[in-house]
Scaffold this motif. Structure first.
Motif, mmCIF file in Angstrom:
data_model
loop_
_atom_site.group_PDB
_atom_site.id
_atom_site.type_symbol
_atom_site.label_atom_id
_atom_site.label_comp_id
_atom_site.label_asym_id
_atom_site.label_seq_id
_atom_site.Cartn_x
_atom_site.Cartn_y
_atom_site.Cartn_z
ATOM 1 N N GLY A 194 -38.414 -25.184 10.100
ATOM 2 C CA GLY A 194 -38.019 -25.649 11.422
ATOM 3 C C GLY A 194 -36.532 -25.725 11.647
ATOM 4 O O GLY A 194 -36.090 -25.929 12.792
ATOM 5 N N THR A 195 -35.730 -25.533 10.592
ATOM 6 C CA THR A 195 -34.275 -25.546 10.785
ATOM 7 C C THR A 195 -33.802 -24.289 11.513
ATOM 8 O O THR A 195 -32.649 -24.222 11.930
ATOM 9 N N GLN A 196 -34.709 -23.317 11.663
ATOM 10 C CA GLN A 196 -34.336 -22.075 12.336
ATOM 11 C C GLN A 196 -35.150 -21.858 13.611
ATOM 12 O O GLN A 196 -35.415 -20.720 13.996
ATOM 13 N N GLU A 197 -35.501 -22.940 14.283
ATOM 14 C CA GLU A 197 -36.314 -22.827 15.491
ATOM 15 C C GLU A 197 -35.640 -21.998 16.581
ATOM 16 O O GLU A 197 -36.308 -21.362 17.410
ATOM 17 N N GLU A 198 -34.311 -21.963 16.575
ATOM 18 C CA GLU A 198 -33.603 -21.281 17.658
ATOM 19 C C GLU A 198 -33.699 -19.765 17.575
ATOM 20 O O GLU A 198 -33.350 -19.070 18.542
ATOM 21 N N LEU A 199 -34.207 -19.224 16.473
ATOM 22 C CA LEU A 199 -34.310 -17.768 16.357
ATOM 23 C C LEU A 199 -35.367 -17.189 17.289
ATOM 24 O O LEU A 199 -35.241 -16.050 17.744
ATOM 25 N N ILE A 200 -36.429 -17.945 17.546
ATOM 26 C CA ILE A 200 -37.509 -17.518 18.448
ATOM 27 C C ILE A 200 -37.855 -18.727 19.304
ATOM 28 O O ILE A 200 -38.350 -19.720 18.784
ATOM 29 N N MET A 201 -37.633 -18.623 20.622
ATOM 30 C CA MET A 201 -37.720 -19.849 21.404
ATOM 31 C C MET A 201 -37.890 -19.583 22.890
ATOM 32 O O MET A 201 -37.391 -18.587 23.422
ATOM 33 N N VAL A 202 -38.621 -20.480 23.561
ATOM 34 C CA VAL A 202 -38.518 -20.672 25.003
ATOM 35 C C VAL A 202 -37.887 -22.051 25.155
ATOM 36 O O VAL A 202 -38.527 -23.074 24.885
ATOM 37 N N ALA A 203 -36.631 -22.101 25.540
ATOM 38 C CA ALA A 203 -35.865 -23.346 25.452
ATOM 39 C C ALA A 203 -36.358 -24.430 26.401
ATOM 40 O O ALA A 203 -36.394 -25.622 26.049
ATOM 41 N N ALA A 204 -36.711 -24.057 27.613
ATOM 42 C CA ALA A 204 -37.040 -25.055 28.639
ATOM 43 C C ALA A 204 -38.543 -25.159 28.848
ATOM 44 O O ALA A 204 -39.301 -24.234 28.567
ATOM 45 N N GLY A 205 -38.951 -26.317 29.352
ATOM 46 C CA GLY A 205 -40.345 -26.521 29.708
ATOM 47 C C GLY A 205 -41.051 -27.558 28.877
ATOM 48 O O GLY A 205 -42.167 -27.982 29.209
ATOM 49 N N GLY A 206 -40.433 -28.009 27.788
ATOM 50 C CA GLY A 206 -41.009 -29.055 26.949
ATOM 51 C C GLY A 206 -40.269 -30.375 27.133
ATOM 52 O O GLY A 206 -39.401 -30.498 28.003
ATOM 53 N N SER A 207 -40.596 -31.350 26.295
ATOM 54 C CA SER A 207 -39.972 -32.672 26.434
ATOM 55 C C SER A 207 -38.509 -32.665 26.006
ATOM 56 O O SER A 207 -37.719 -33.492 26.456
ATOM 57 N N ARG A 208 -38.118 -31.725 25.150
ATOM 58 C CA ARG A 208 -36.713 -31.643 24.734
ATOM 59 C C ARG A 208 -35.829 -31.200 25.890
ATOM 60 O O ARG A 208 -34.713 -31.681 26.071
ATOM 61 N N GLN A 209 -36.298 -30.270 26.674
ATOM 62 C CA GLN A 209 -35.550 -29.744 27.810
ATOM 63 C C GLN A 209 -36.525 -29.483 28.956
ATOM 64 O O GLN A 209 -36.962 -28.359 29.167
ATOM 65 N N PRO A 210 -36.894 -30.520 29.690
ATOM 66 C CA PRO A 210 -37.862 -30.347 30.781
ATOM 67 C C PRO A 210 -37.342 -29.368 31.827
ATOM 68 O O PRO A 210 -36.141 -29.259 32.072
#
Length: 353
Positions: A194-210
């Motif tokens: 999980g330290t490399q989550e940013e390699l594959i991502m949809v950044a918005a739409g979850g609780s971290r970045q609504p």
């Protein structure tokens, strides 16, 4: 041995049904070449893909999952399952899960039903979850579906990802059985970073970045992938996971009849196959005709190989996947005698051998 920390259970998941389903709309490389001022040759050379199927407007992940699931139940000669698992990155909604919707539409209204979110590794994680439920006596028959509609999250203006991803669904039916019988699935290896989550991502739409209509950028709203870094990580972890699985099983690579990895990119698949020392003819891939279909890619590749009668009863099949998270996983299947498997393309037509 199931997993890396447990012994062989008395009861194992046994593959009894298999099917796939692809939406009817097709996007060819020529279609994309016109959009991006590129060429069919450029796309093929970098991905191995010639075309991909995409969902029509209003066609959701559950629609593909229901059809794949229905066909898998027919393949298994049953209309029932006590558990439904849907592995997906593209659920119909953020709430509720897609699996209960799929179960309800299949008439399995009292079945346990839940989603697995491990991105492209979701199908292998789903197999391991089904194995645990069956070994614990919680489930007797599991319908596992890998389904994704990446066309709903990939930016159509993003050439790097638009040429790679397609939509589809693949499903298997697993019943409680004996670890030594044909169709038994086991020897799992699972992992994540999980330290490399940013390699594959949809950044918005979850609780971290609504998601907000005013503040969410187009880039954050869509799927993103750092291709070069993902390539390196995928080859490393797919190879290591496959080797771990073979070691758990006490097998060597030359004892594997078919290697069916997640259909990420043909260059990745060939690199991993080479690292394992497998001859090219043992690599099974249908990426040319469907693209990367996420959690659906392994069952779709299996359905394609079964429909073409490439995989025969008694042969050993190694499955390996890598996806966002980062996640990865592998397992082995002793291929069973299955009912004739229709080809996953819409209409179920048989391909020419």
């Amino acid at each position: 041995m199931y997993g890396r920390r447990t012994g062989t259970p008395a009861v194992a998941p046994v593959l009894t049904g298999l099917a796939g389903w692809l939406p009817s709309a097709v996007v060819t490389n020529d279609d994309l070449a016109a959009r991006f001022a590129t060429t069919d040759a450029w796309i093929r050379s970098r991905t191995g893909i010639a075309r991909r199927h995409v969902a029509k407007p209003g066609e959701a992940t559950s629609d593909l999952a229901v059809e794949a699931g229905r066909r898998a139940l027919v393949s298994a000669g049953t209309g029932s399952a006590d558990t439904v698992i849907v592995a997906t990155t593209t659920p119909d909604r953020s709430c509720p899960a897609t699996a209960p919707v799929v179960a309800g539409r299949l008439g399995l209204v009292e079945a346990a039903a839940f989603d697995v979110g491990a991105v492209c590794t979701g199908f292998v994680y789903g197999l391991a979850t089904a194995a645990g439920l069956i070994a614990a006596g919680v489930a007797e028959r599991v319908l596992l579906i890998g389904a994704d509609t990446y066309s709903t999250i990939v930016d159509p203006q993003d050439r790097a990802n638009a040429v790679i991803f397609g939509d589809g669904a693949g499903a298997v039916v697993l019943r409680a059985g004996d670890p030594g019988e044909p169709g038994a699935v086991g020897h799992f290896d699972l992992g994540s970073d999980g330290t490399q989550e940013e390699l594959i991502m949809v950044a918005a739409g979850g609780s971290r970045q609504p998601f907000t209509a005013t503040d969410t950028s187009r880039q954050d709203l869509h799927f993103s992938m750092r291709g070069k870094e993902v390539y390196r990580e995928a080859v490393t972890h797919l190879t290591a996971s496959a080797r771990n699985t073979l070691r758990h099983a006490g097998l060597k690579a030359d004892e594997i009849d078919h290697f069916v990895p997640h259909q990420a990119n043909l260059r990745i698949l060939r690199s991993v196959s080479d690292e394992l020392g497998l001859p090219p003819e043992r690599l099974r891939s249908n990426i040319e005709s469907v693209g990367n279909t996420g959690a659906a890619s392994i069952p779709l590749a299996l359905a394609d190989a079964a429909a073409r009668r490439i995989v025969q009863p008694g042969e050993r099949v190694l499955l390996s996947a890598f996806g966002g998270g980062l996640t990865w996983g592998s397992c082995l299947v002793d291929w069973p005698e299955l009912a004739p498997t229709p080809h996953p393309y819409e209409g179920g037509e048989e391909p020419t051998p």
